[in-house]
Design a protein around this motif. Structure first.
Motif, PDB file in Angstrom:
ATOM      1  N   LYS A  93      -9.007  44.489  29.071  1.00 43.14           N
ATOM      2  CA  LYS A  93      -9.237  45.623  28.172  1.00 43.14           C
ATOM      3  C   LYS A  93      -8.179  45.666  27.067  1.00 43.14           C
ATOM      4  O   LYS A  93      -8.444  46.081  25.942  1.00 43.14           O
ATOM      5  CB  LYS A  93      -9.195  46.938  28.963  1.00 43.14           C
ATOM      6  CG  LYS A  93     -10.463  47.245  29.741  1.00 43.14           C
ATOM      7  CD  LYS A  93     -10.346  48.606  30.398  1.00 43.14           C
ATOM      8  CE  LYS A  93     -11.626  48.981  31.127  1.00 43.14           C
ATOM      9  NZ  LYS A  93     -11.500  50.325  31.763  1.00 43.14           N
ATOM     10  N   ARG A  94      -6.969  45.222  27.397  1.00 38.89           N
ATOM     11  CA  ARG A  94      -5.871  45.265  26.439  1.00 38.89           C
ATOM     12  C   ARG A  94      -5.930  44.104  25.452  1.00 38.89           C
ATOM     13  O   ARG A  94      -5.102  43.994  24.548  1.00 38.89           O
ATOM     14  CB  ARG A  94      -4.541  45.270  27.199  1.00 38.89           C
ATOM     15  CG  ARG A  94      -3.322  45.615  26.363  1.00 38.89           C
ATOM     16  CD  ARG A  94      -2.057  45.627  27.207  1.00 38.89           C
ATOM     17  NE  ARG A  94      -2.017  46.787  28.056  1.00 38.89           N
ATOM     18  CZ  ARG A  94      -1.906  46.758  29.385  1.00 38.89           C
ATOM     19  NH1 ARG A  94      -1.883  45.579  30.010  1.00 38.89           N
ATOM     20  NH2 ARG A  94      -1.856  47.855  30.086  1.00 38.89           N
ATOM     21  N   GLY A  95      -6.879  43.220  25.616  1.00 39.41           N
ATOM     22  CA  GLY A  95      -7.012  42.094  24.697  1.00 39.41           C
ATOM     23  C   GLY A  95      -6.738  40.751  25.324  1.00 39.41           C
ATOM     24  O   GLY A  95      -6.796  39.720  24.656  1.00 39.41           O
ATOM     25  N   GLY A  96      -6.421  40.757  26.620  1.00 38.92           N
ATOM     26  CA  GLY A  96      -6.204  39.490  27.313  1.00 38.92           C
ATOM     27  C   GLY A  96      -7.512  38.754  27.534  1.00 38.92           C
ATOM     28  O   GLY A  96      -8.603  39.321  27.398  1.00 38.92           O
ATOM     29  N   THR A  97      -7.411  37.491  27.863  1.00 42.09           N
ATOM     30  CA  THR A  97      -8.608  36.683  28.082  1.00 42.09           C
ATOM     31  C   THR A  97      -8.555  36.019  29.460  1.00 42.09           C
ATOM     32  O   THR A  97      -7.478  35.698  29.962  1.00 42.09           O
ATOM     33  CB  THR A  97      -8.750  35.577  27.015  1.00 42.09           C
ATOM     34  OG1 THR A  97      -7.571  34.759  27.023  1.00 42.09           O
ATOM     35  CG2 THR A  97      -8.950  36.182  25.645  1.00 42.09           C
ATOM     36  N   GLU A 128     -14.832  44.189  33.236  1.00 40.61           N
ATOM     37  CA  GLU A 128     -14.676  45.468  32.539  1.00 40.61           C
ATOM     38  C   GLU A 128     -13.684  46.401  33.241  1.00 40.61           C
ATOM     39  O   GLU A 128     -13.258  47.405  32.677  1.00 40.61           O
ATOM     40  CB  GLU A 128     -16.047  46.170  32.416  1.00 40.61           C
ATOM     41  CG  GLU A 128     -16.613  46.750  33.691  1.00 40.61           C
ATOM     42  CD  GLU A 128     -17.243  45.723  34.634  1.00 40.61           C
ATOM     43  OE1 GLU A 128     -17.736  46.135  35.702  1.00 40.61           O
ATOM     44  OE2 GLU A 128     -17.253  44.524  34.283  1.00 40.61           O
ATOM     45  N   LYS A 129     -13.291  46.044  34.480  1.00 42.80           N
ATOM     46  CA  LYS A 129     -12.328  46.861  35.223  1.00 42.80           C
ATOM     47  C   LYS A 129     -10.944  46.219  35.250  1.00 42.80           C
ATOM     48  O   LYS A 129     -10.081  46.628  36.027  1.00 42.80           O
ATOM     49  CB  LYS A 129     -12.826  47.090  36.651  1.00 42.80           C
ATOM     50  CG  LYS A 129     -14.114  47.912  36.717  1.00 42.80           C
ATOM     51  CD  LYS A 129     -14.544  48.155  38.153  1.00 42.80           C
ATOM     52  CE  LYS A 129     -15.839  48.967  38.210  1.00 42.80           C
ATOM     53  NZ  LYS A 129     -16.263  49.206  39.614  1.00 42.80           N
ATOM     54  N   SER A 130     -10.752  45.214  34.401  1.00 43.87           N
ATOM     55  CA  SER A 130      -9.444  44.554  34.314  1.00 43.87           C
ATOM     56  C   SER A 130      -8.630  45.164  33.180  1.00 43.87           C
ATOM     57  O   SER A 130      -9.003  45.013  32.003  1.00 43.87           O
ATOM     58  CB  SER A 130      -9.628  43.053  34.067  1.00 43.87           C
ATOM     59  OG  SER A 130      -8.420  42.468  33.603  1.00 43.87           O
ATOM     60  N   ASP A 160     -12.908  38.796  42.200  1.00 42.19           N
ATOM     61  CA  ASP A 160     -12.933  40.163  41.677  1.00 42.19           C
ATOM     62  C   ASP A 160     -11.738  40.367  40.746  1.00 42.19           C
ATOM     63  O   ASP A 160     -10.590  40.222  41.161  1.00 42.19           O
ATOM     64  CB  ASP A 160     -12.869  41.154  42.841  1.00 42.19           C
ATOM     65  CG  ASP A 160     -13.174  42.585  42.414  1.00 42.19           C
ATOM     66  OD1 ASP A 160     -13.172  42.858  41.189  1.00 42.19           O
ATOM     67  OD2 ASP A 160     -13.410  43.424  43.297  1.00 42.19           O
ATOM     68  N   LEU A 161     -12.015  40.697  39.488  1.00 39.89           N
ATOM     69  CA  LEU A 161     -10.953  40.861  38.488  1.00 39.89           C
ATOM     70  C   LEU A 161     -10.478  42.303  38.346  1.00 39.89           C
ATOM     71  O   LEU A 161      -9.617  42.583  37.506  1.00 39.89           O
ATOM     72  CB  LEU A 161     -11.450  40.359  37.128  1.00 39.89           C
ATOM     73  CG  LEU A 161     -11.839  38.872  37.072  1.00 39.89           C
ATOM     74  CD1 LEU A 161     -12.455  38.548  35.724  1.00 39.89           C
ATOM     75  CD2 LEU A 161     -10.624  37.990  37.324  1.00 39.89           C
TER      76      LEU A 161
END
Length: 209
Positions: A122-126, A116-118, A150-151
């Motif tokens: 958040k922009r739609g990447g996977t 959730e902190k990436s 840690d992402l």
């Protein structure tokens, strides 16, 4: 580090071979062998119920156990097991004798945190996981339950390499000749386009400074 060591009771087997193994299974037990530590292999029979739940309970191959063989206690690390291809019943188990000085190679699961902190996710990447497990060389009594990636702060296009992971003391990757990839943040076409537009918009501003 794994603290979930356990004990199993076993009986020594004088006879080995396919016929003996089938007889052990008919009696509701699982044939197994303890080897290593410069000692002769020891054939044993284990409780079917106990070994079934240990195998299917998780972390079986990364947890040191004590096997009580007719009153003699032996510290071991499970190295391999065979399951019935149809019913998943345990058919045979191999154990490695271990001591405080034993070094082993084990596959350790990878755990990812802070998705959730990436910004990229958040922009739609996977999150594209390249390695769900990593093989490490480490002391038998200090095998990690998992390693943590840690992402936080990861963007679309980023690759997370093993060098970015904080490892416990004495734990080293078996692959030592390259900084291999554990995961990447992959983007959809829309997410990549958005990221490109942001980068383009930021470029003139930086050039003017």
């Amino acid at each position: 580090m794994s603290q979930s060591s356990y004990e199993l009771k076993a009986e020594a087997r004088e006879q080995v071979g396919k016929g003996s193994a089938r007889a052990v299974r008919r009696n509701g037990k699982v044939p197994a062998v303890i080897y290593g530590d410069k000692q002769p292999p020891l054939a044993i029979a284990l409780s079917y119920k106990e070994i079934y739940y240990k195998i299917h309970g998780g972390a079986f191959l990364t947890t040191v156990a004590t096997i009580d063989v007719d009153g003699k206690k032996i510290q071991v690390l499970p190295k391999d097991y065979q399951l019935d291809p149809v019913k998943d019943f345990p058919m045979h188990v191999d154990f490695l004798r271990v001591s405080k000085n034993t070094q082993v190679n084990v596959n350790v699961p990878v755990r990812f945190i802070n998705e959730e902190k990436s910004p990229g996710i958040k922009r739609g990447g996977t999150l594209n996981v390249v390695r769900h497990e990593v093989e490490f060389h480490c002391p038998a009594n200090s095998i990690p339950d998992f390693i943590t990636v840690d992402l936080e702060g990861s963007e679309i296009g980023d690759s997370i390499h093993i060098s970015a992971v904080e490892l416990p003391a004495g734990v080293k990757p078996v692959i030592a000749d390259r900084d291999f990839t554990i995961a990447t943040i992959a983007g959809t076409a829309a997410a990549k386009s958005e990221a490109g537009e942001e980068a383009a918009a930021a470029a003139p501003a930086s050039e003017g400074q």
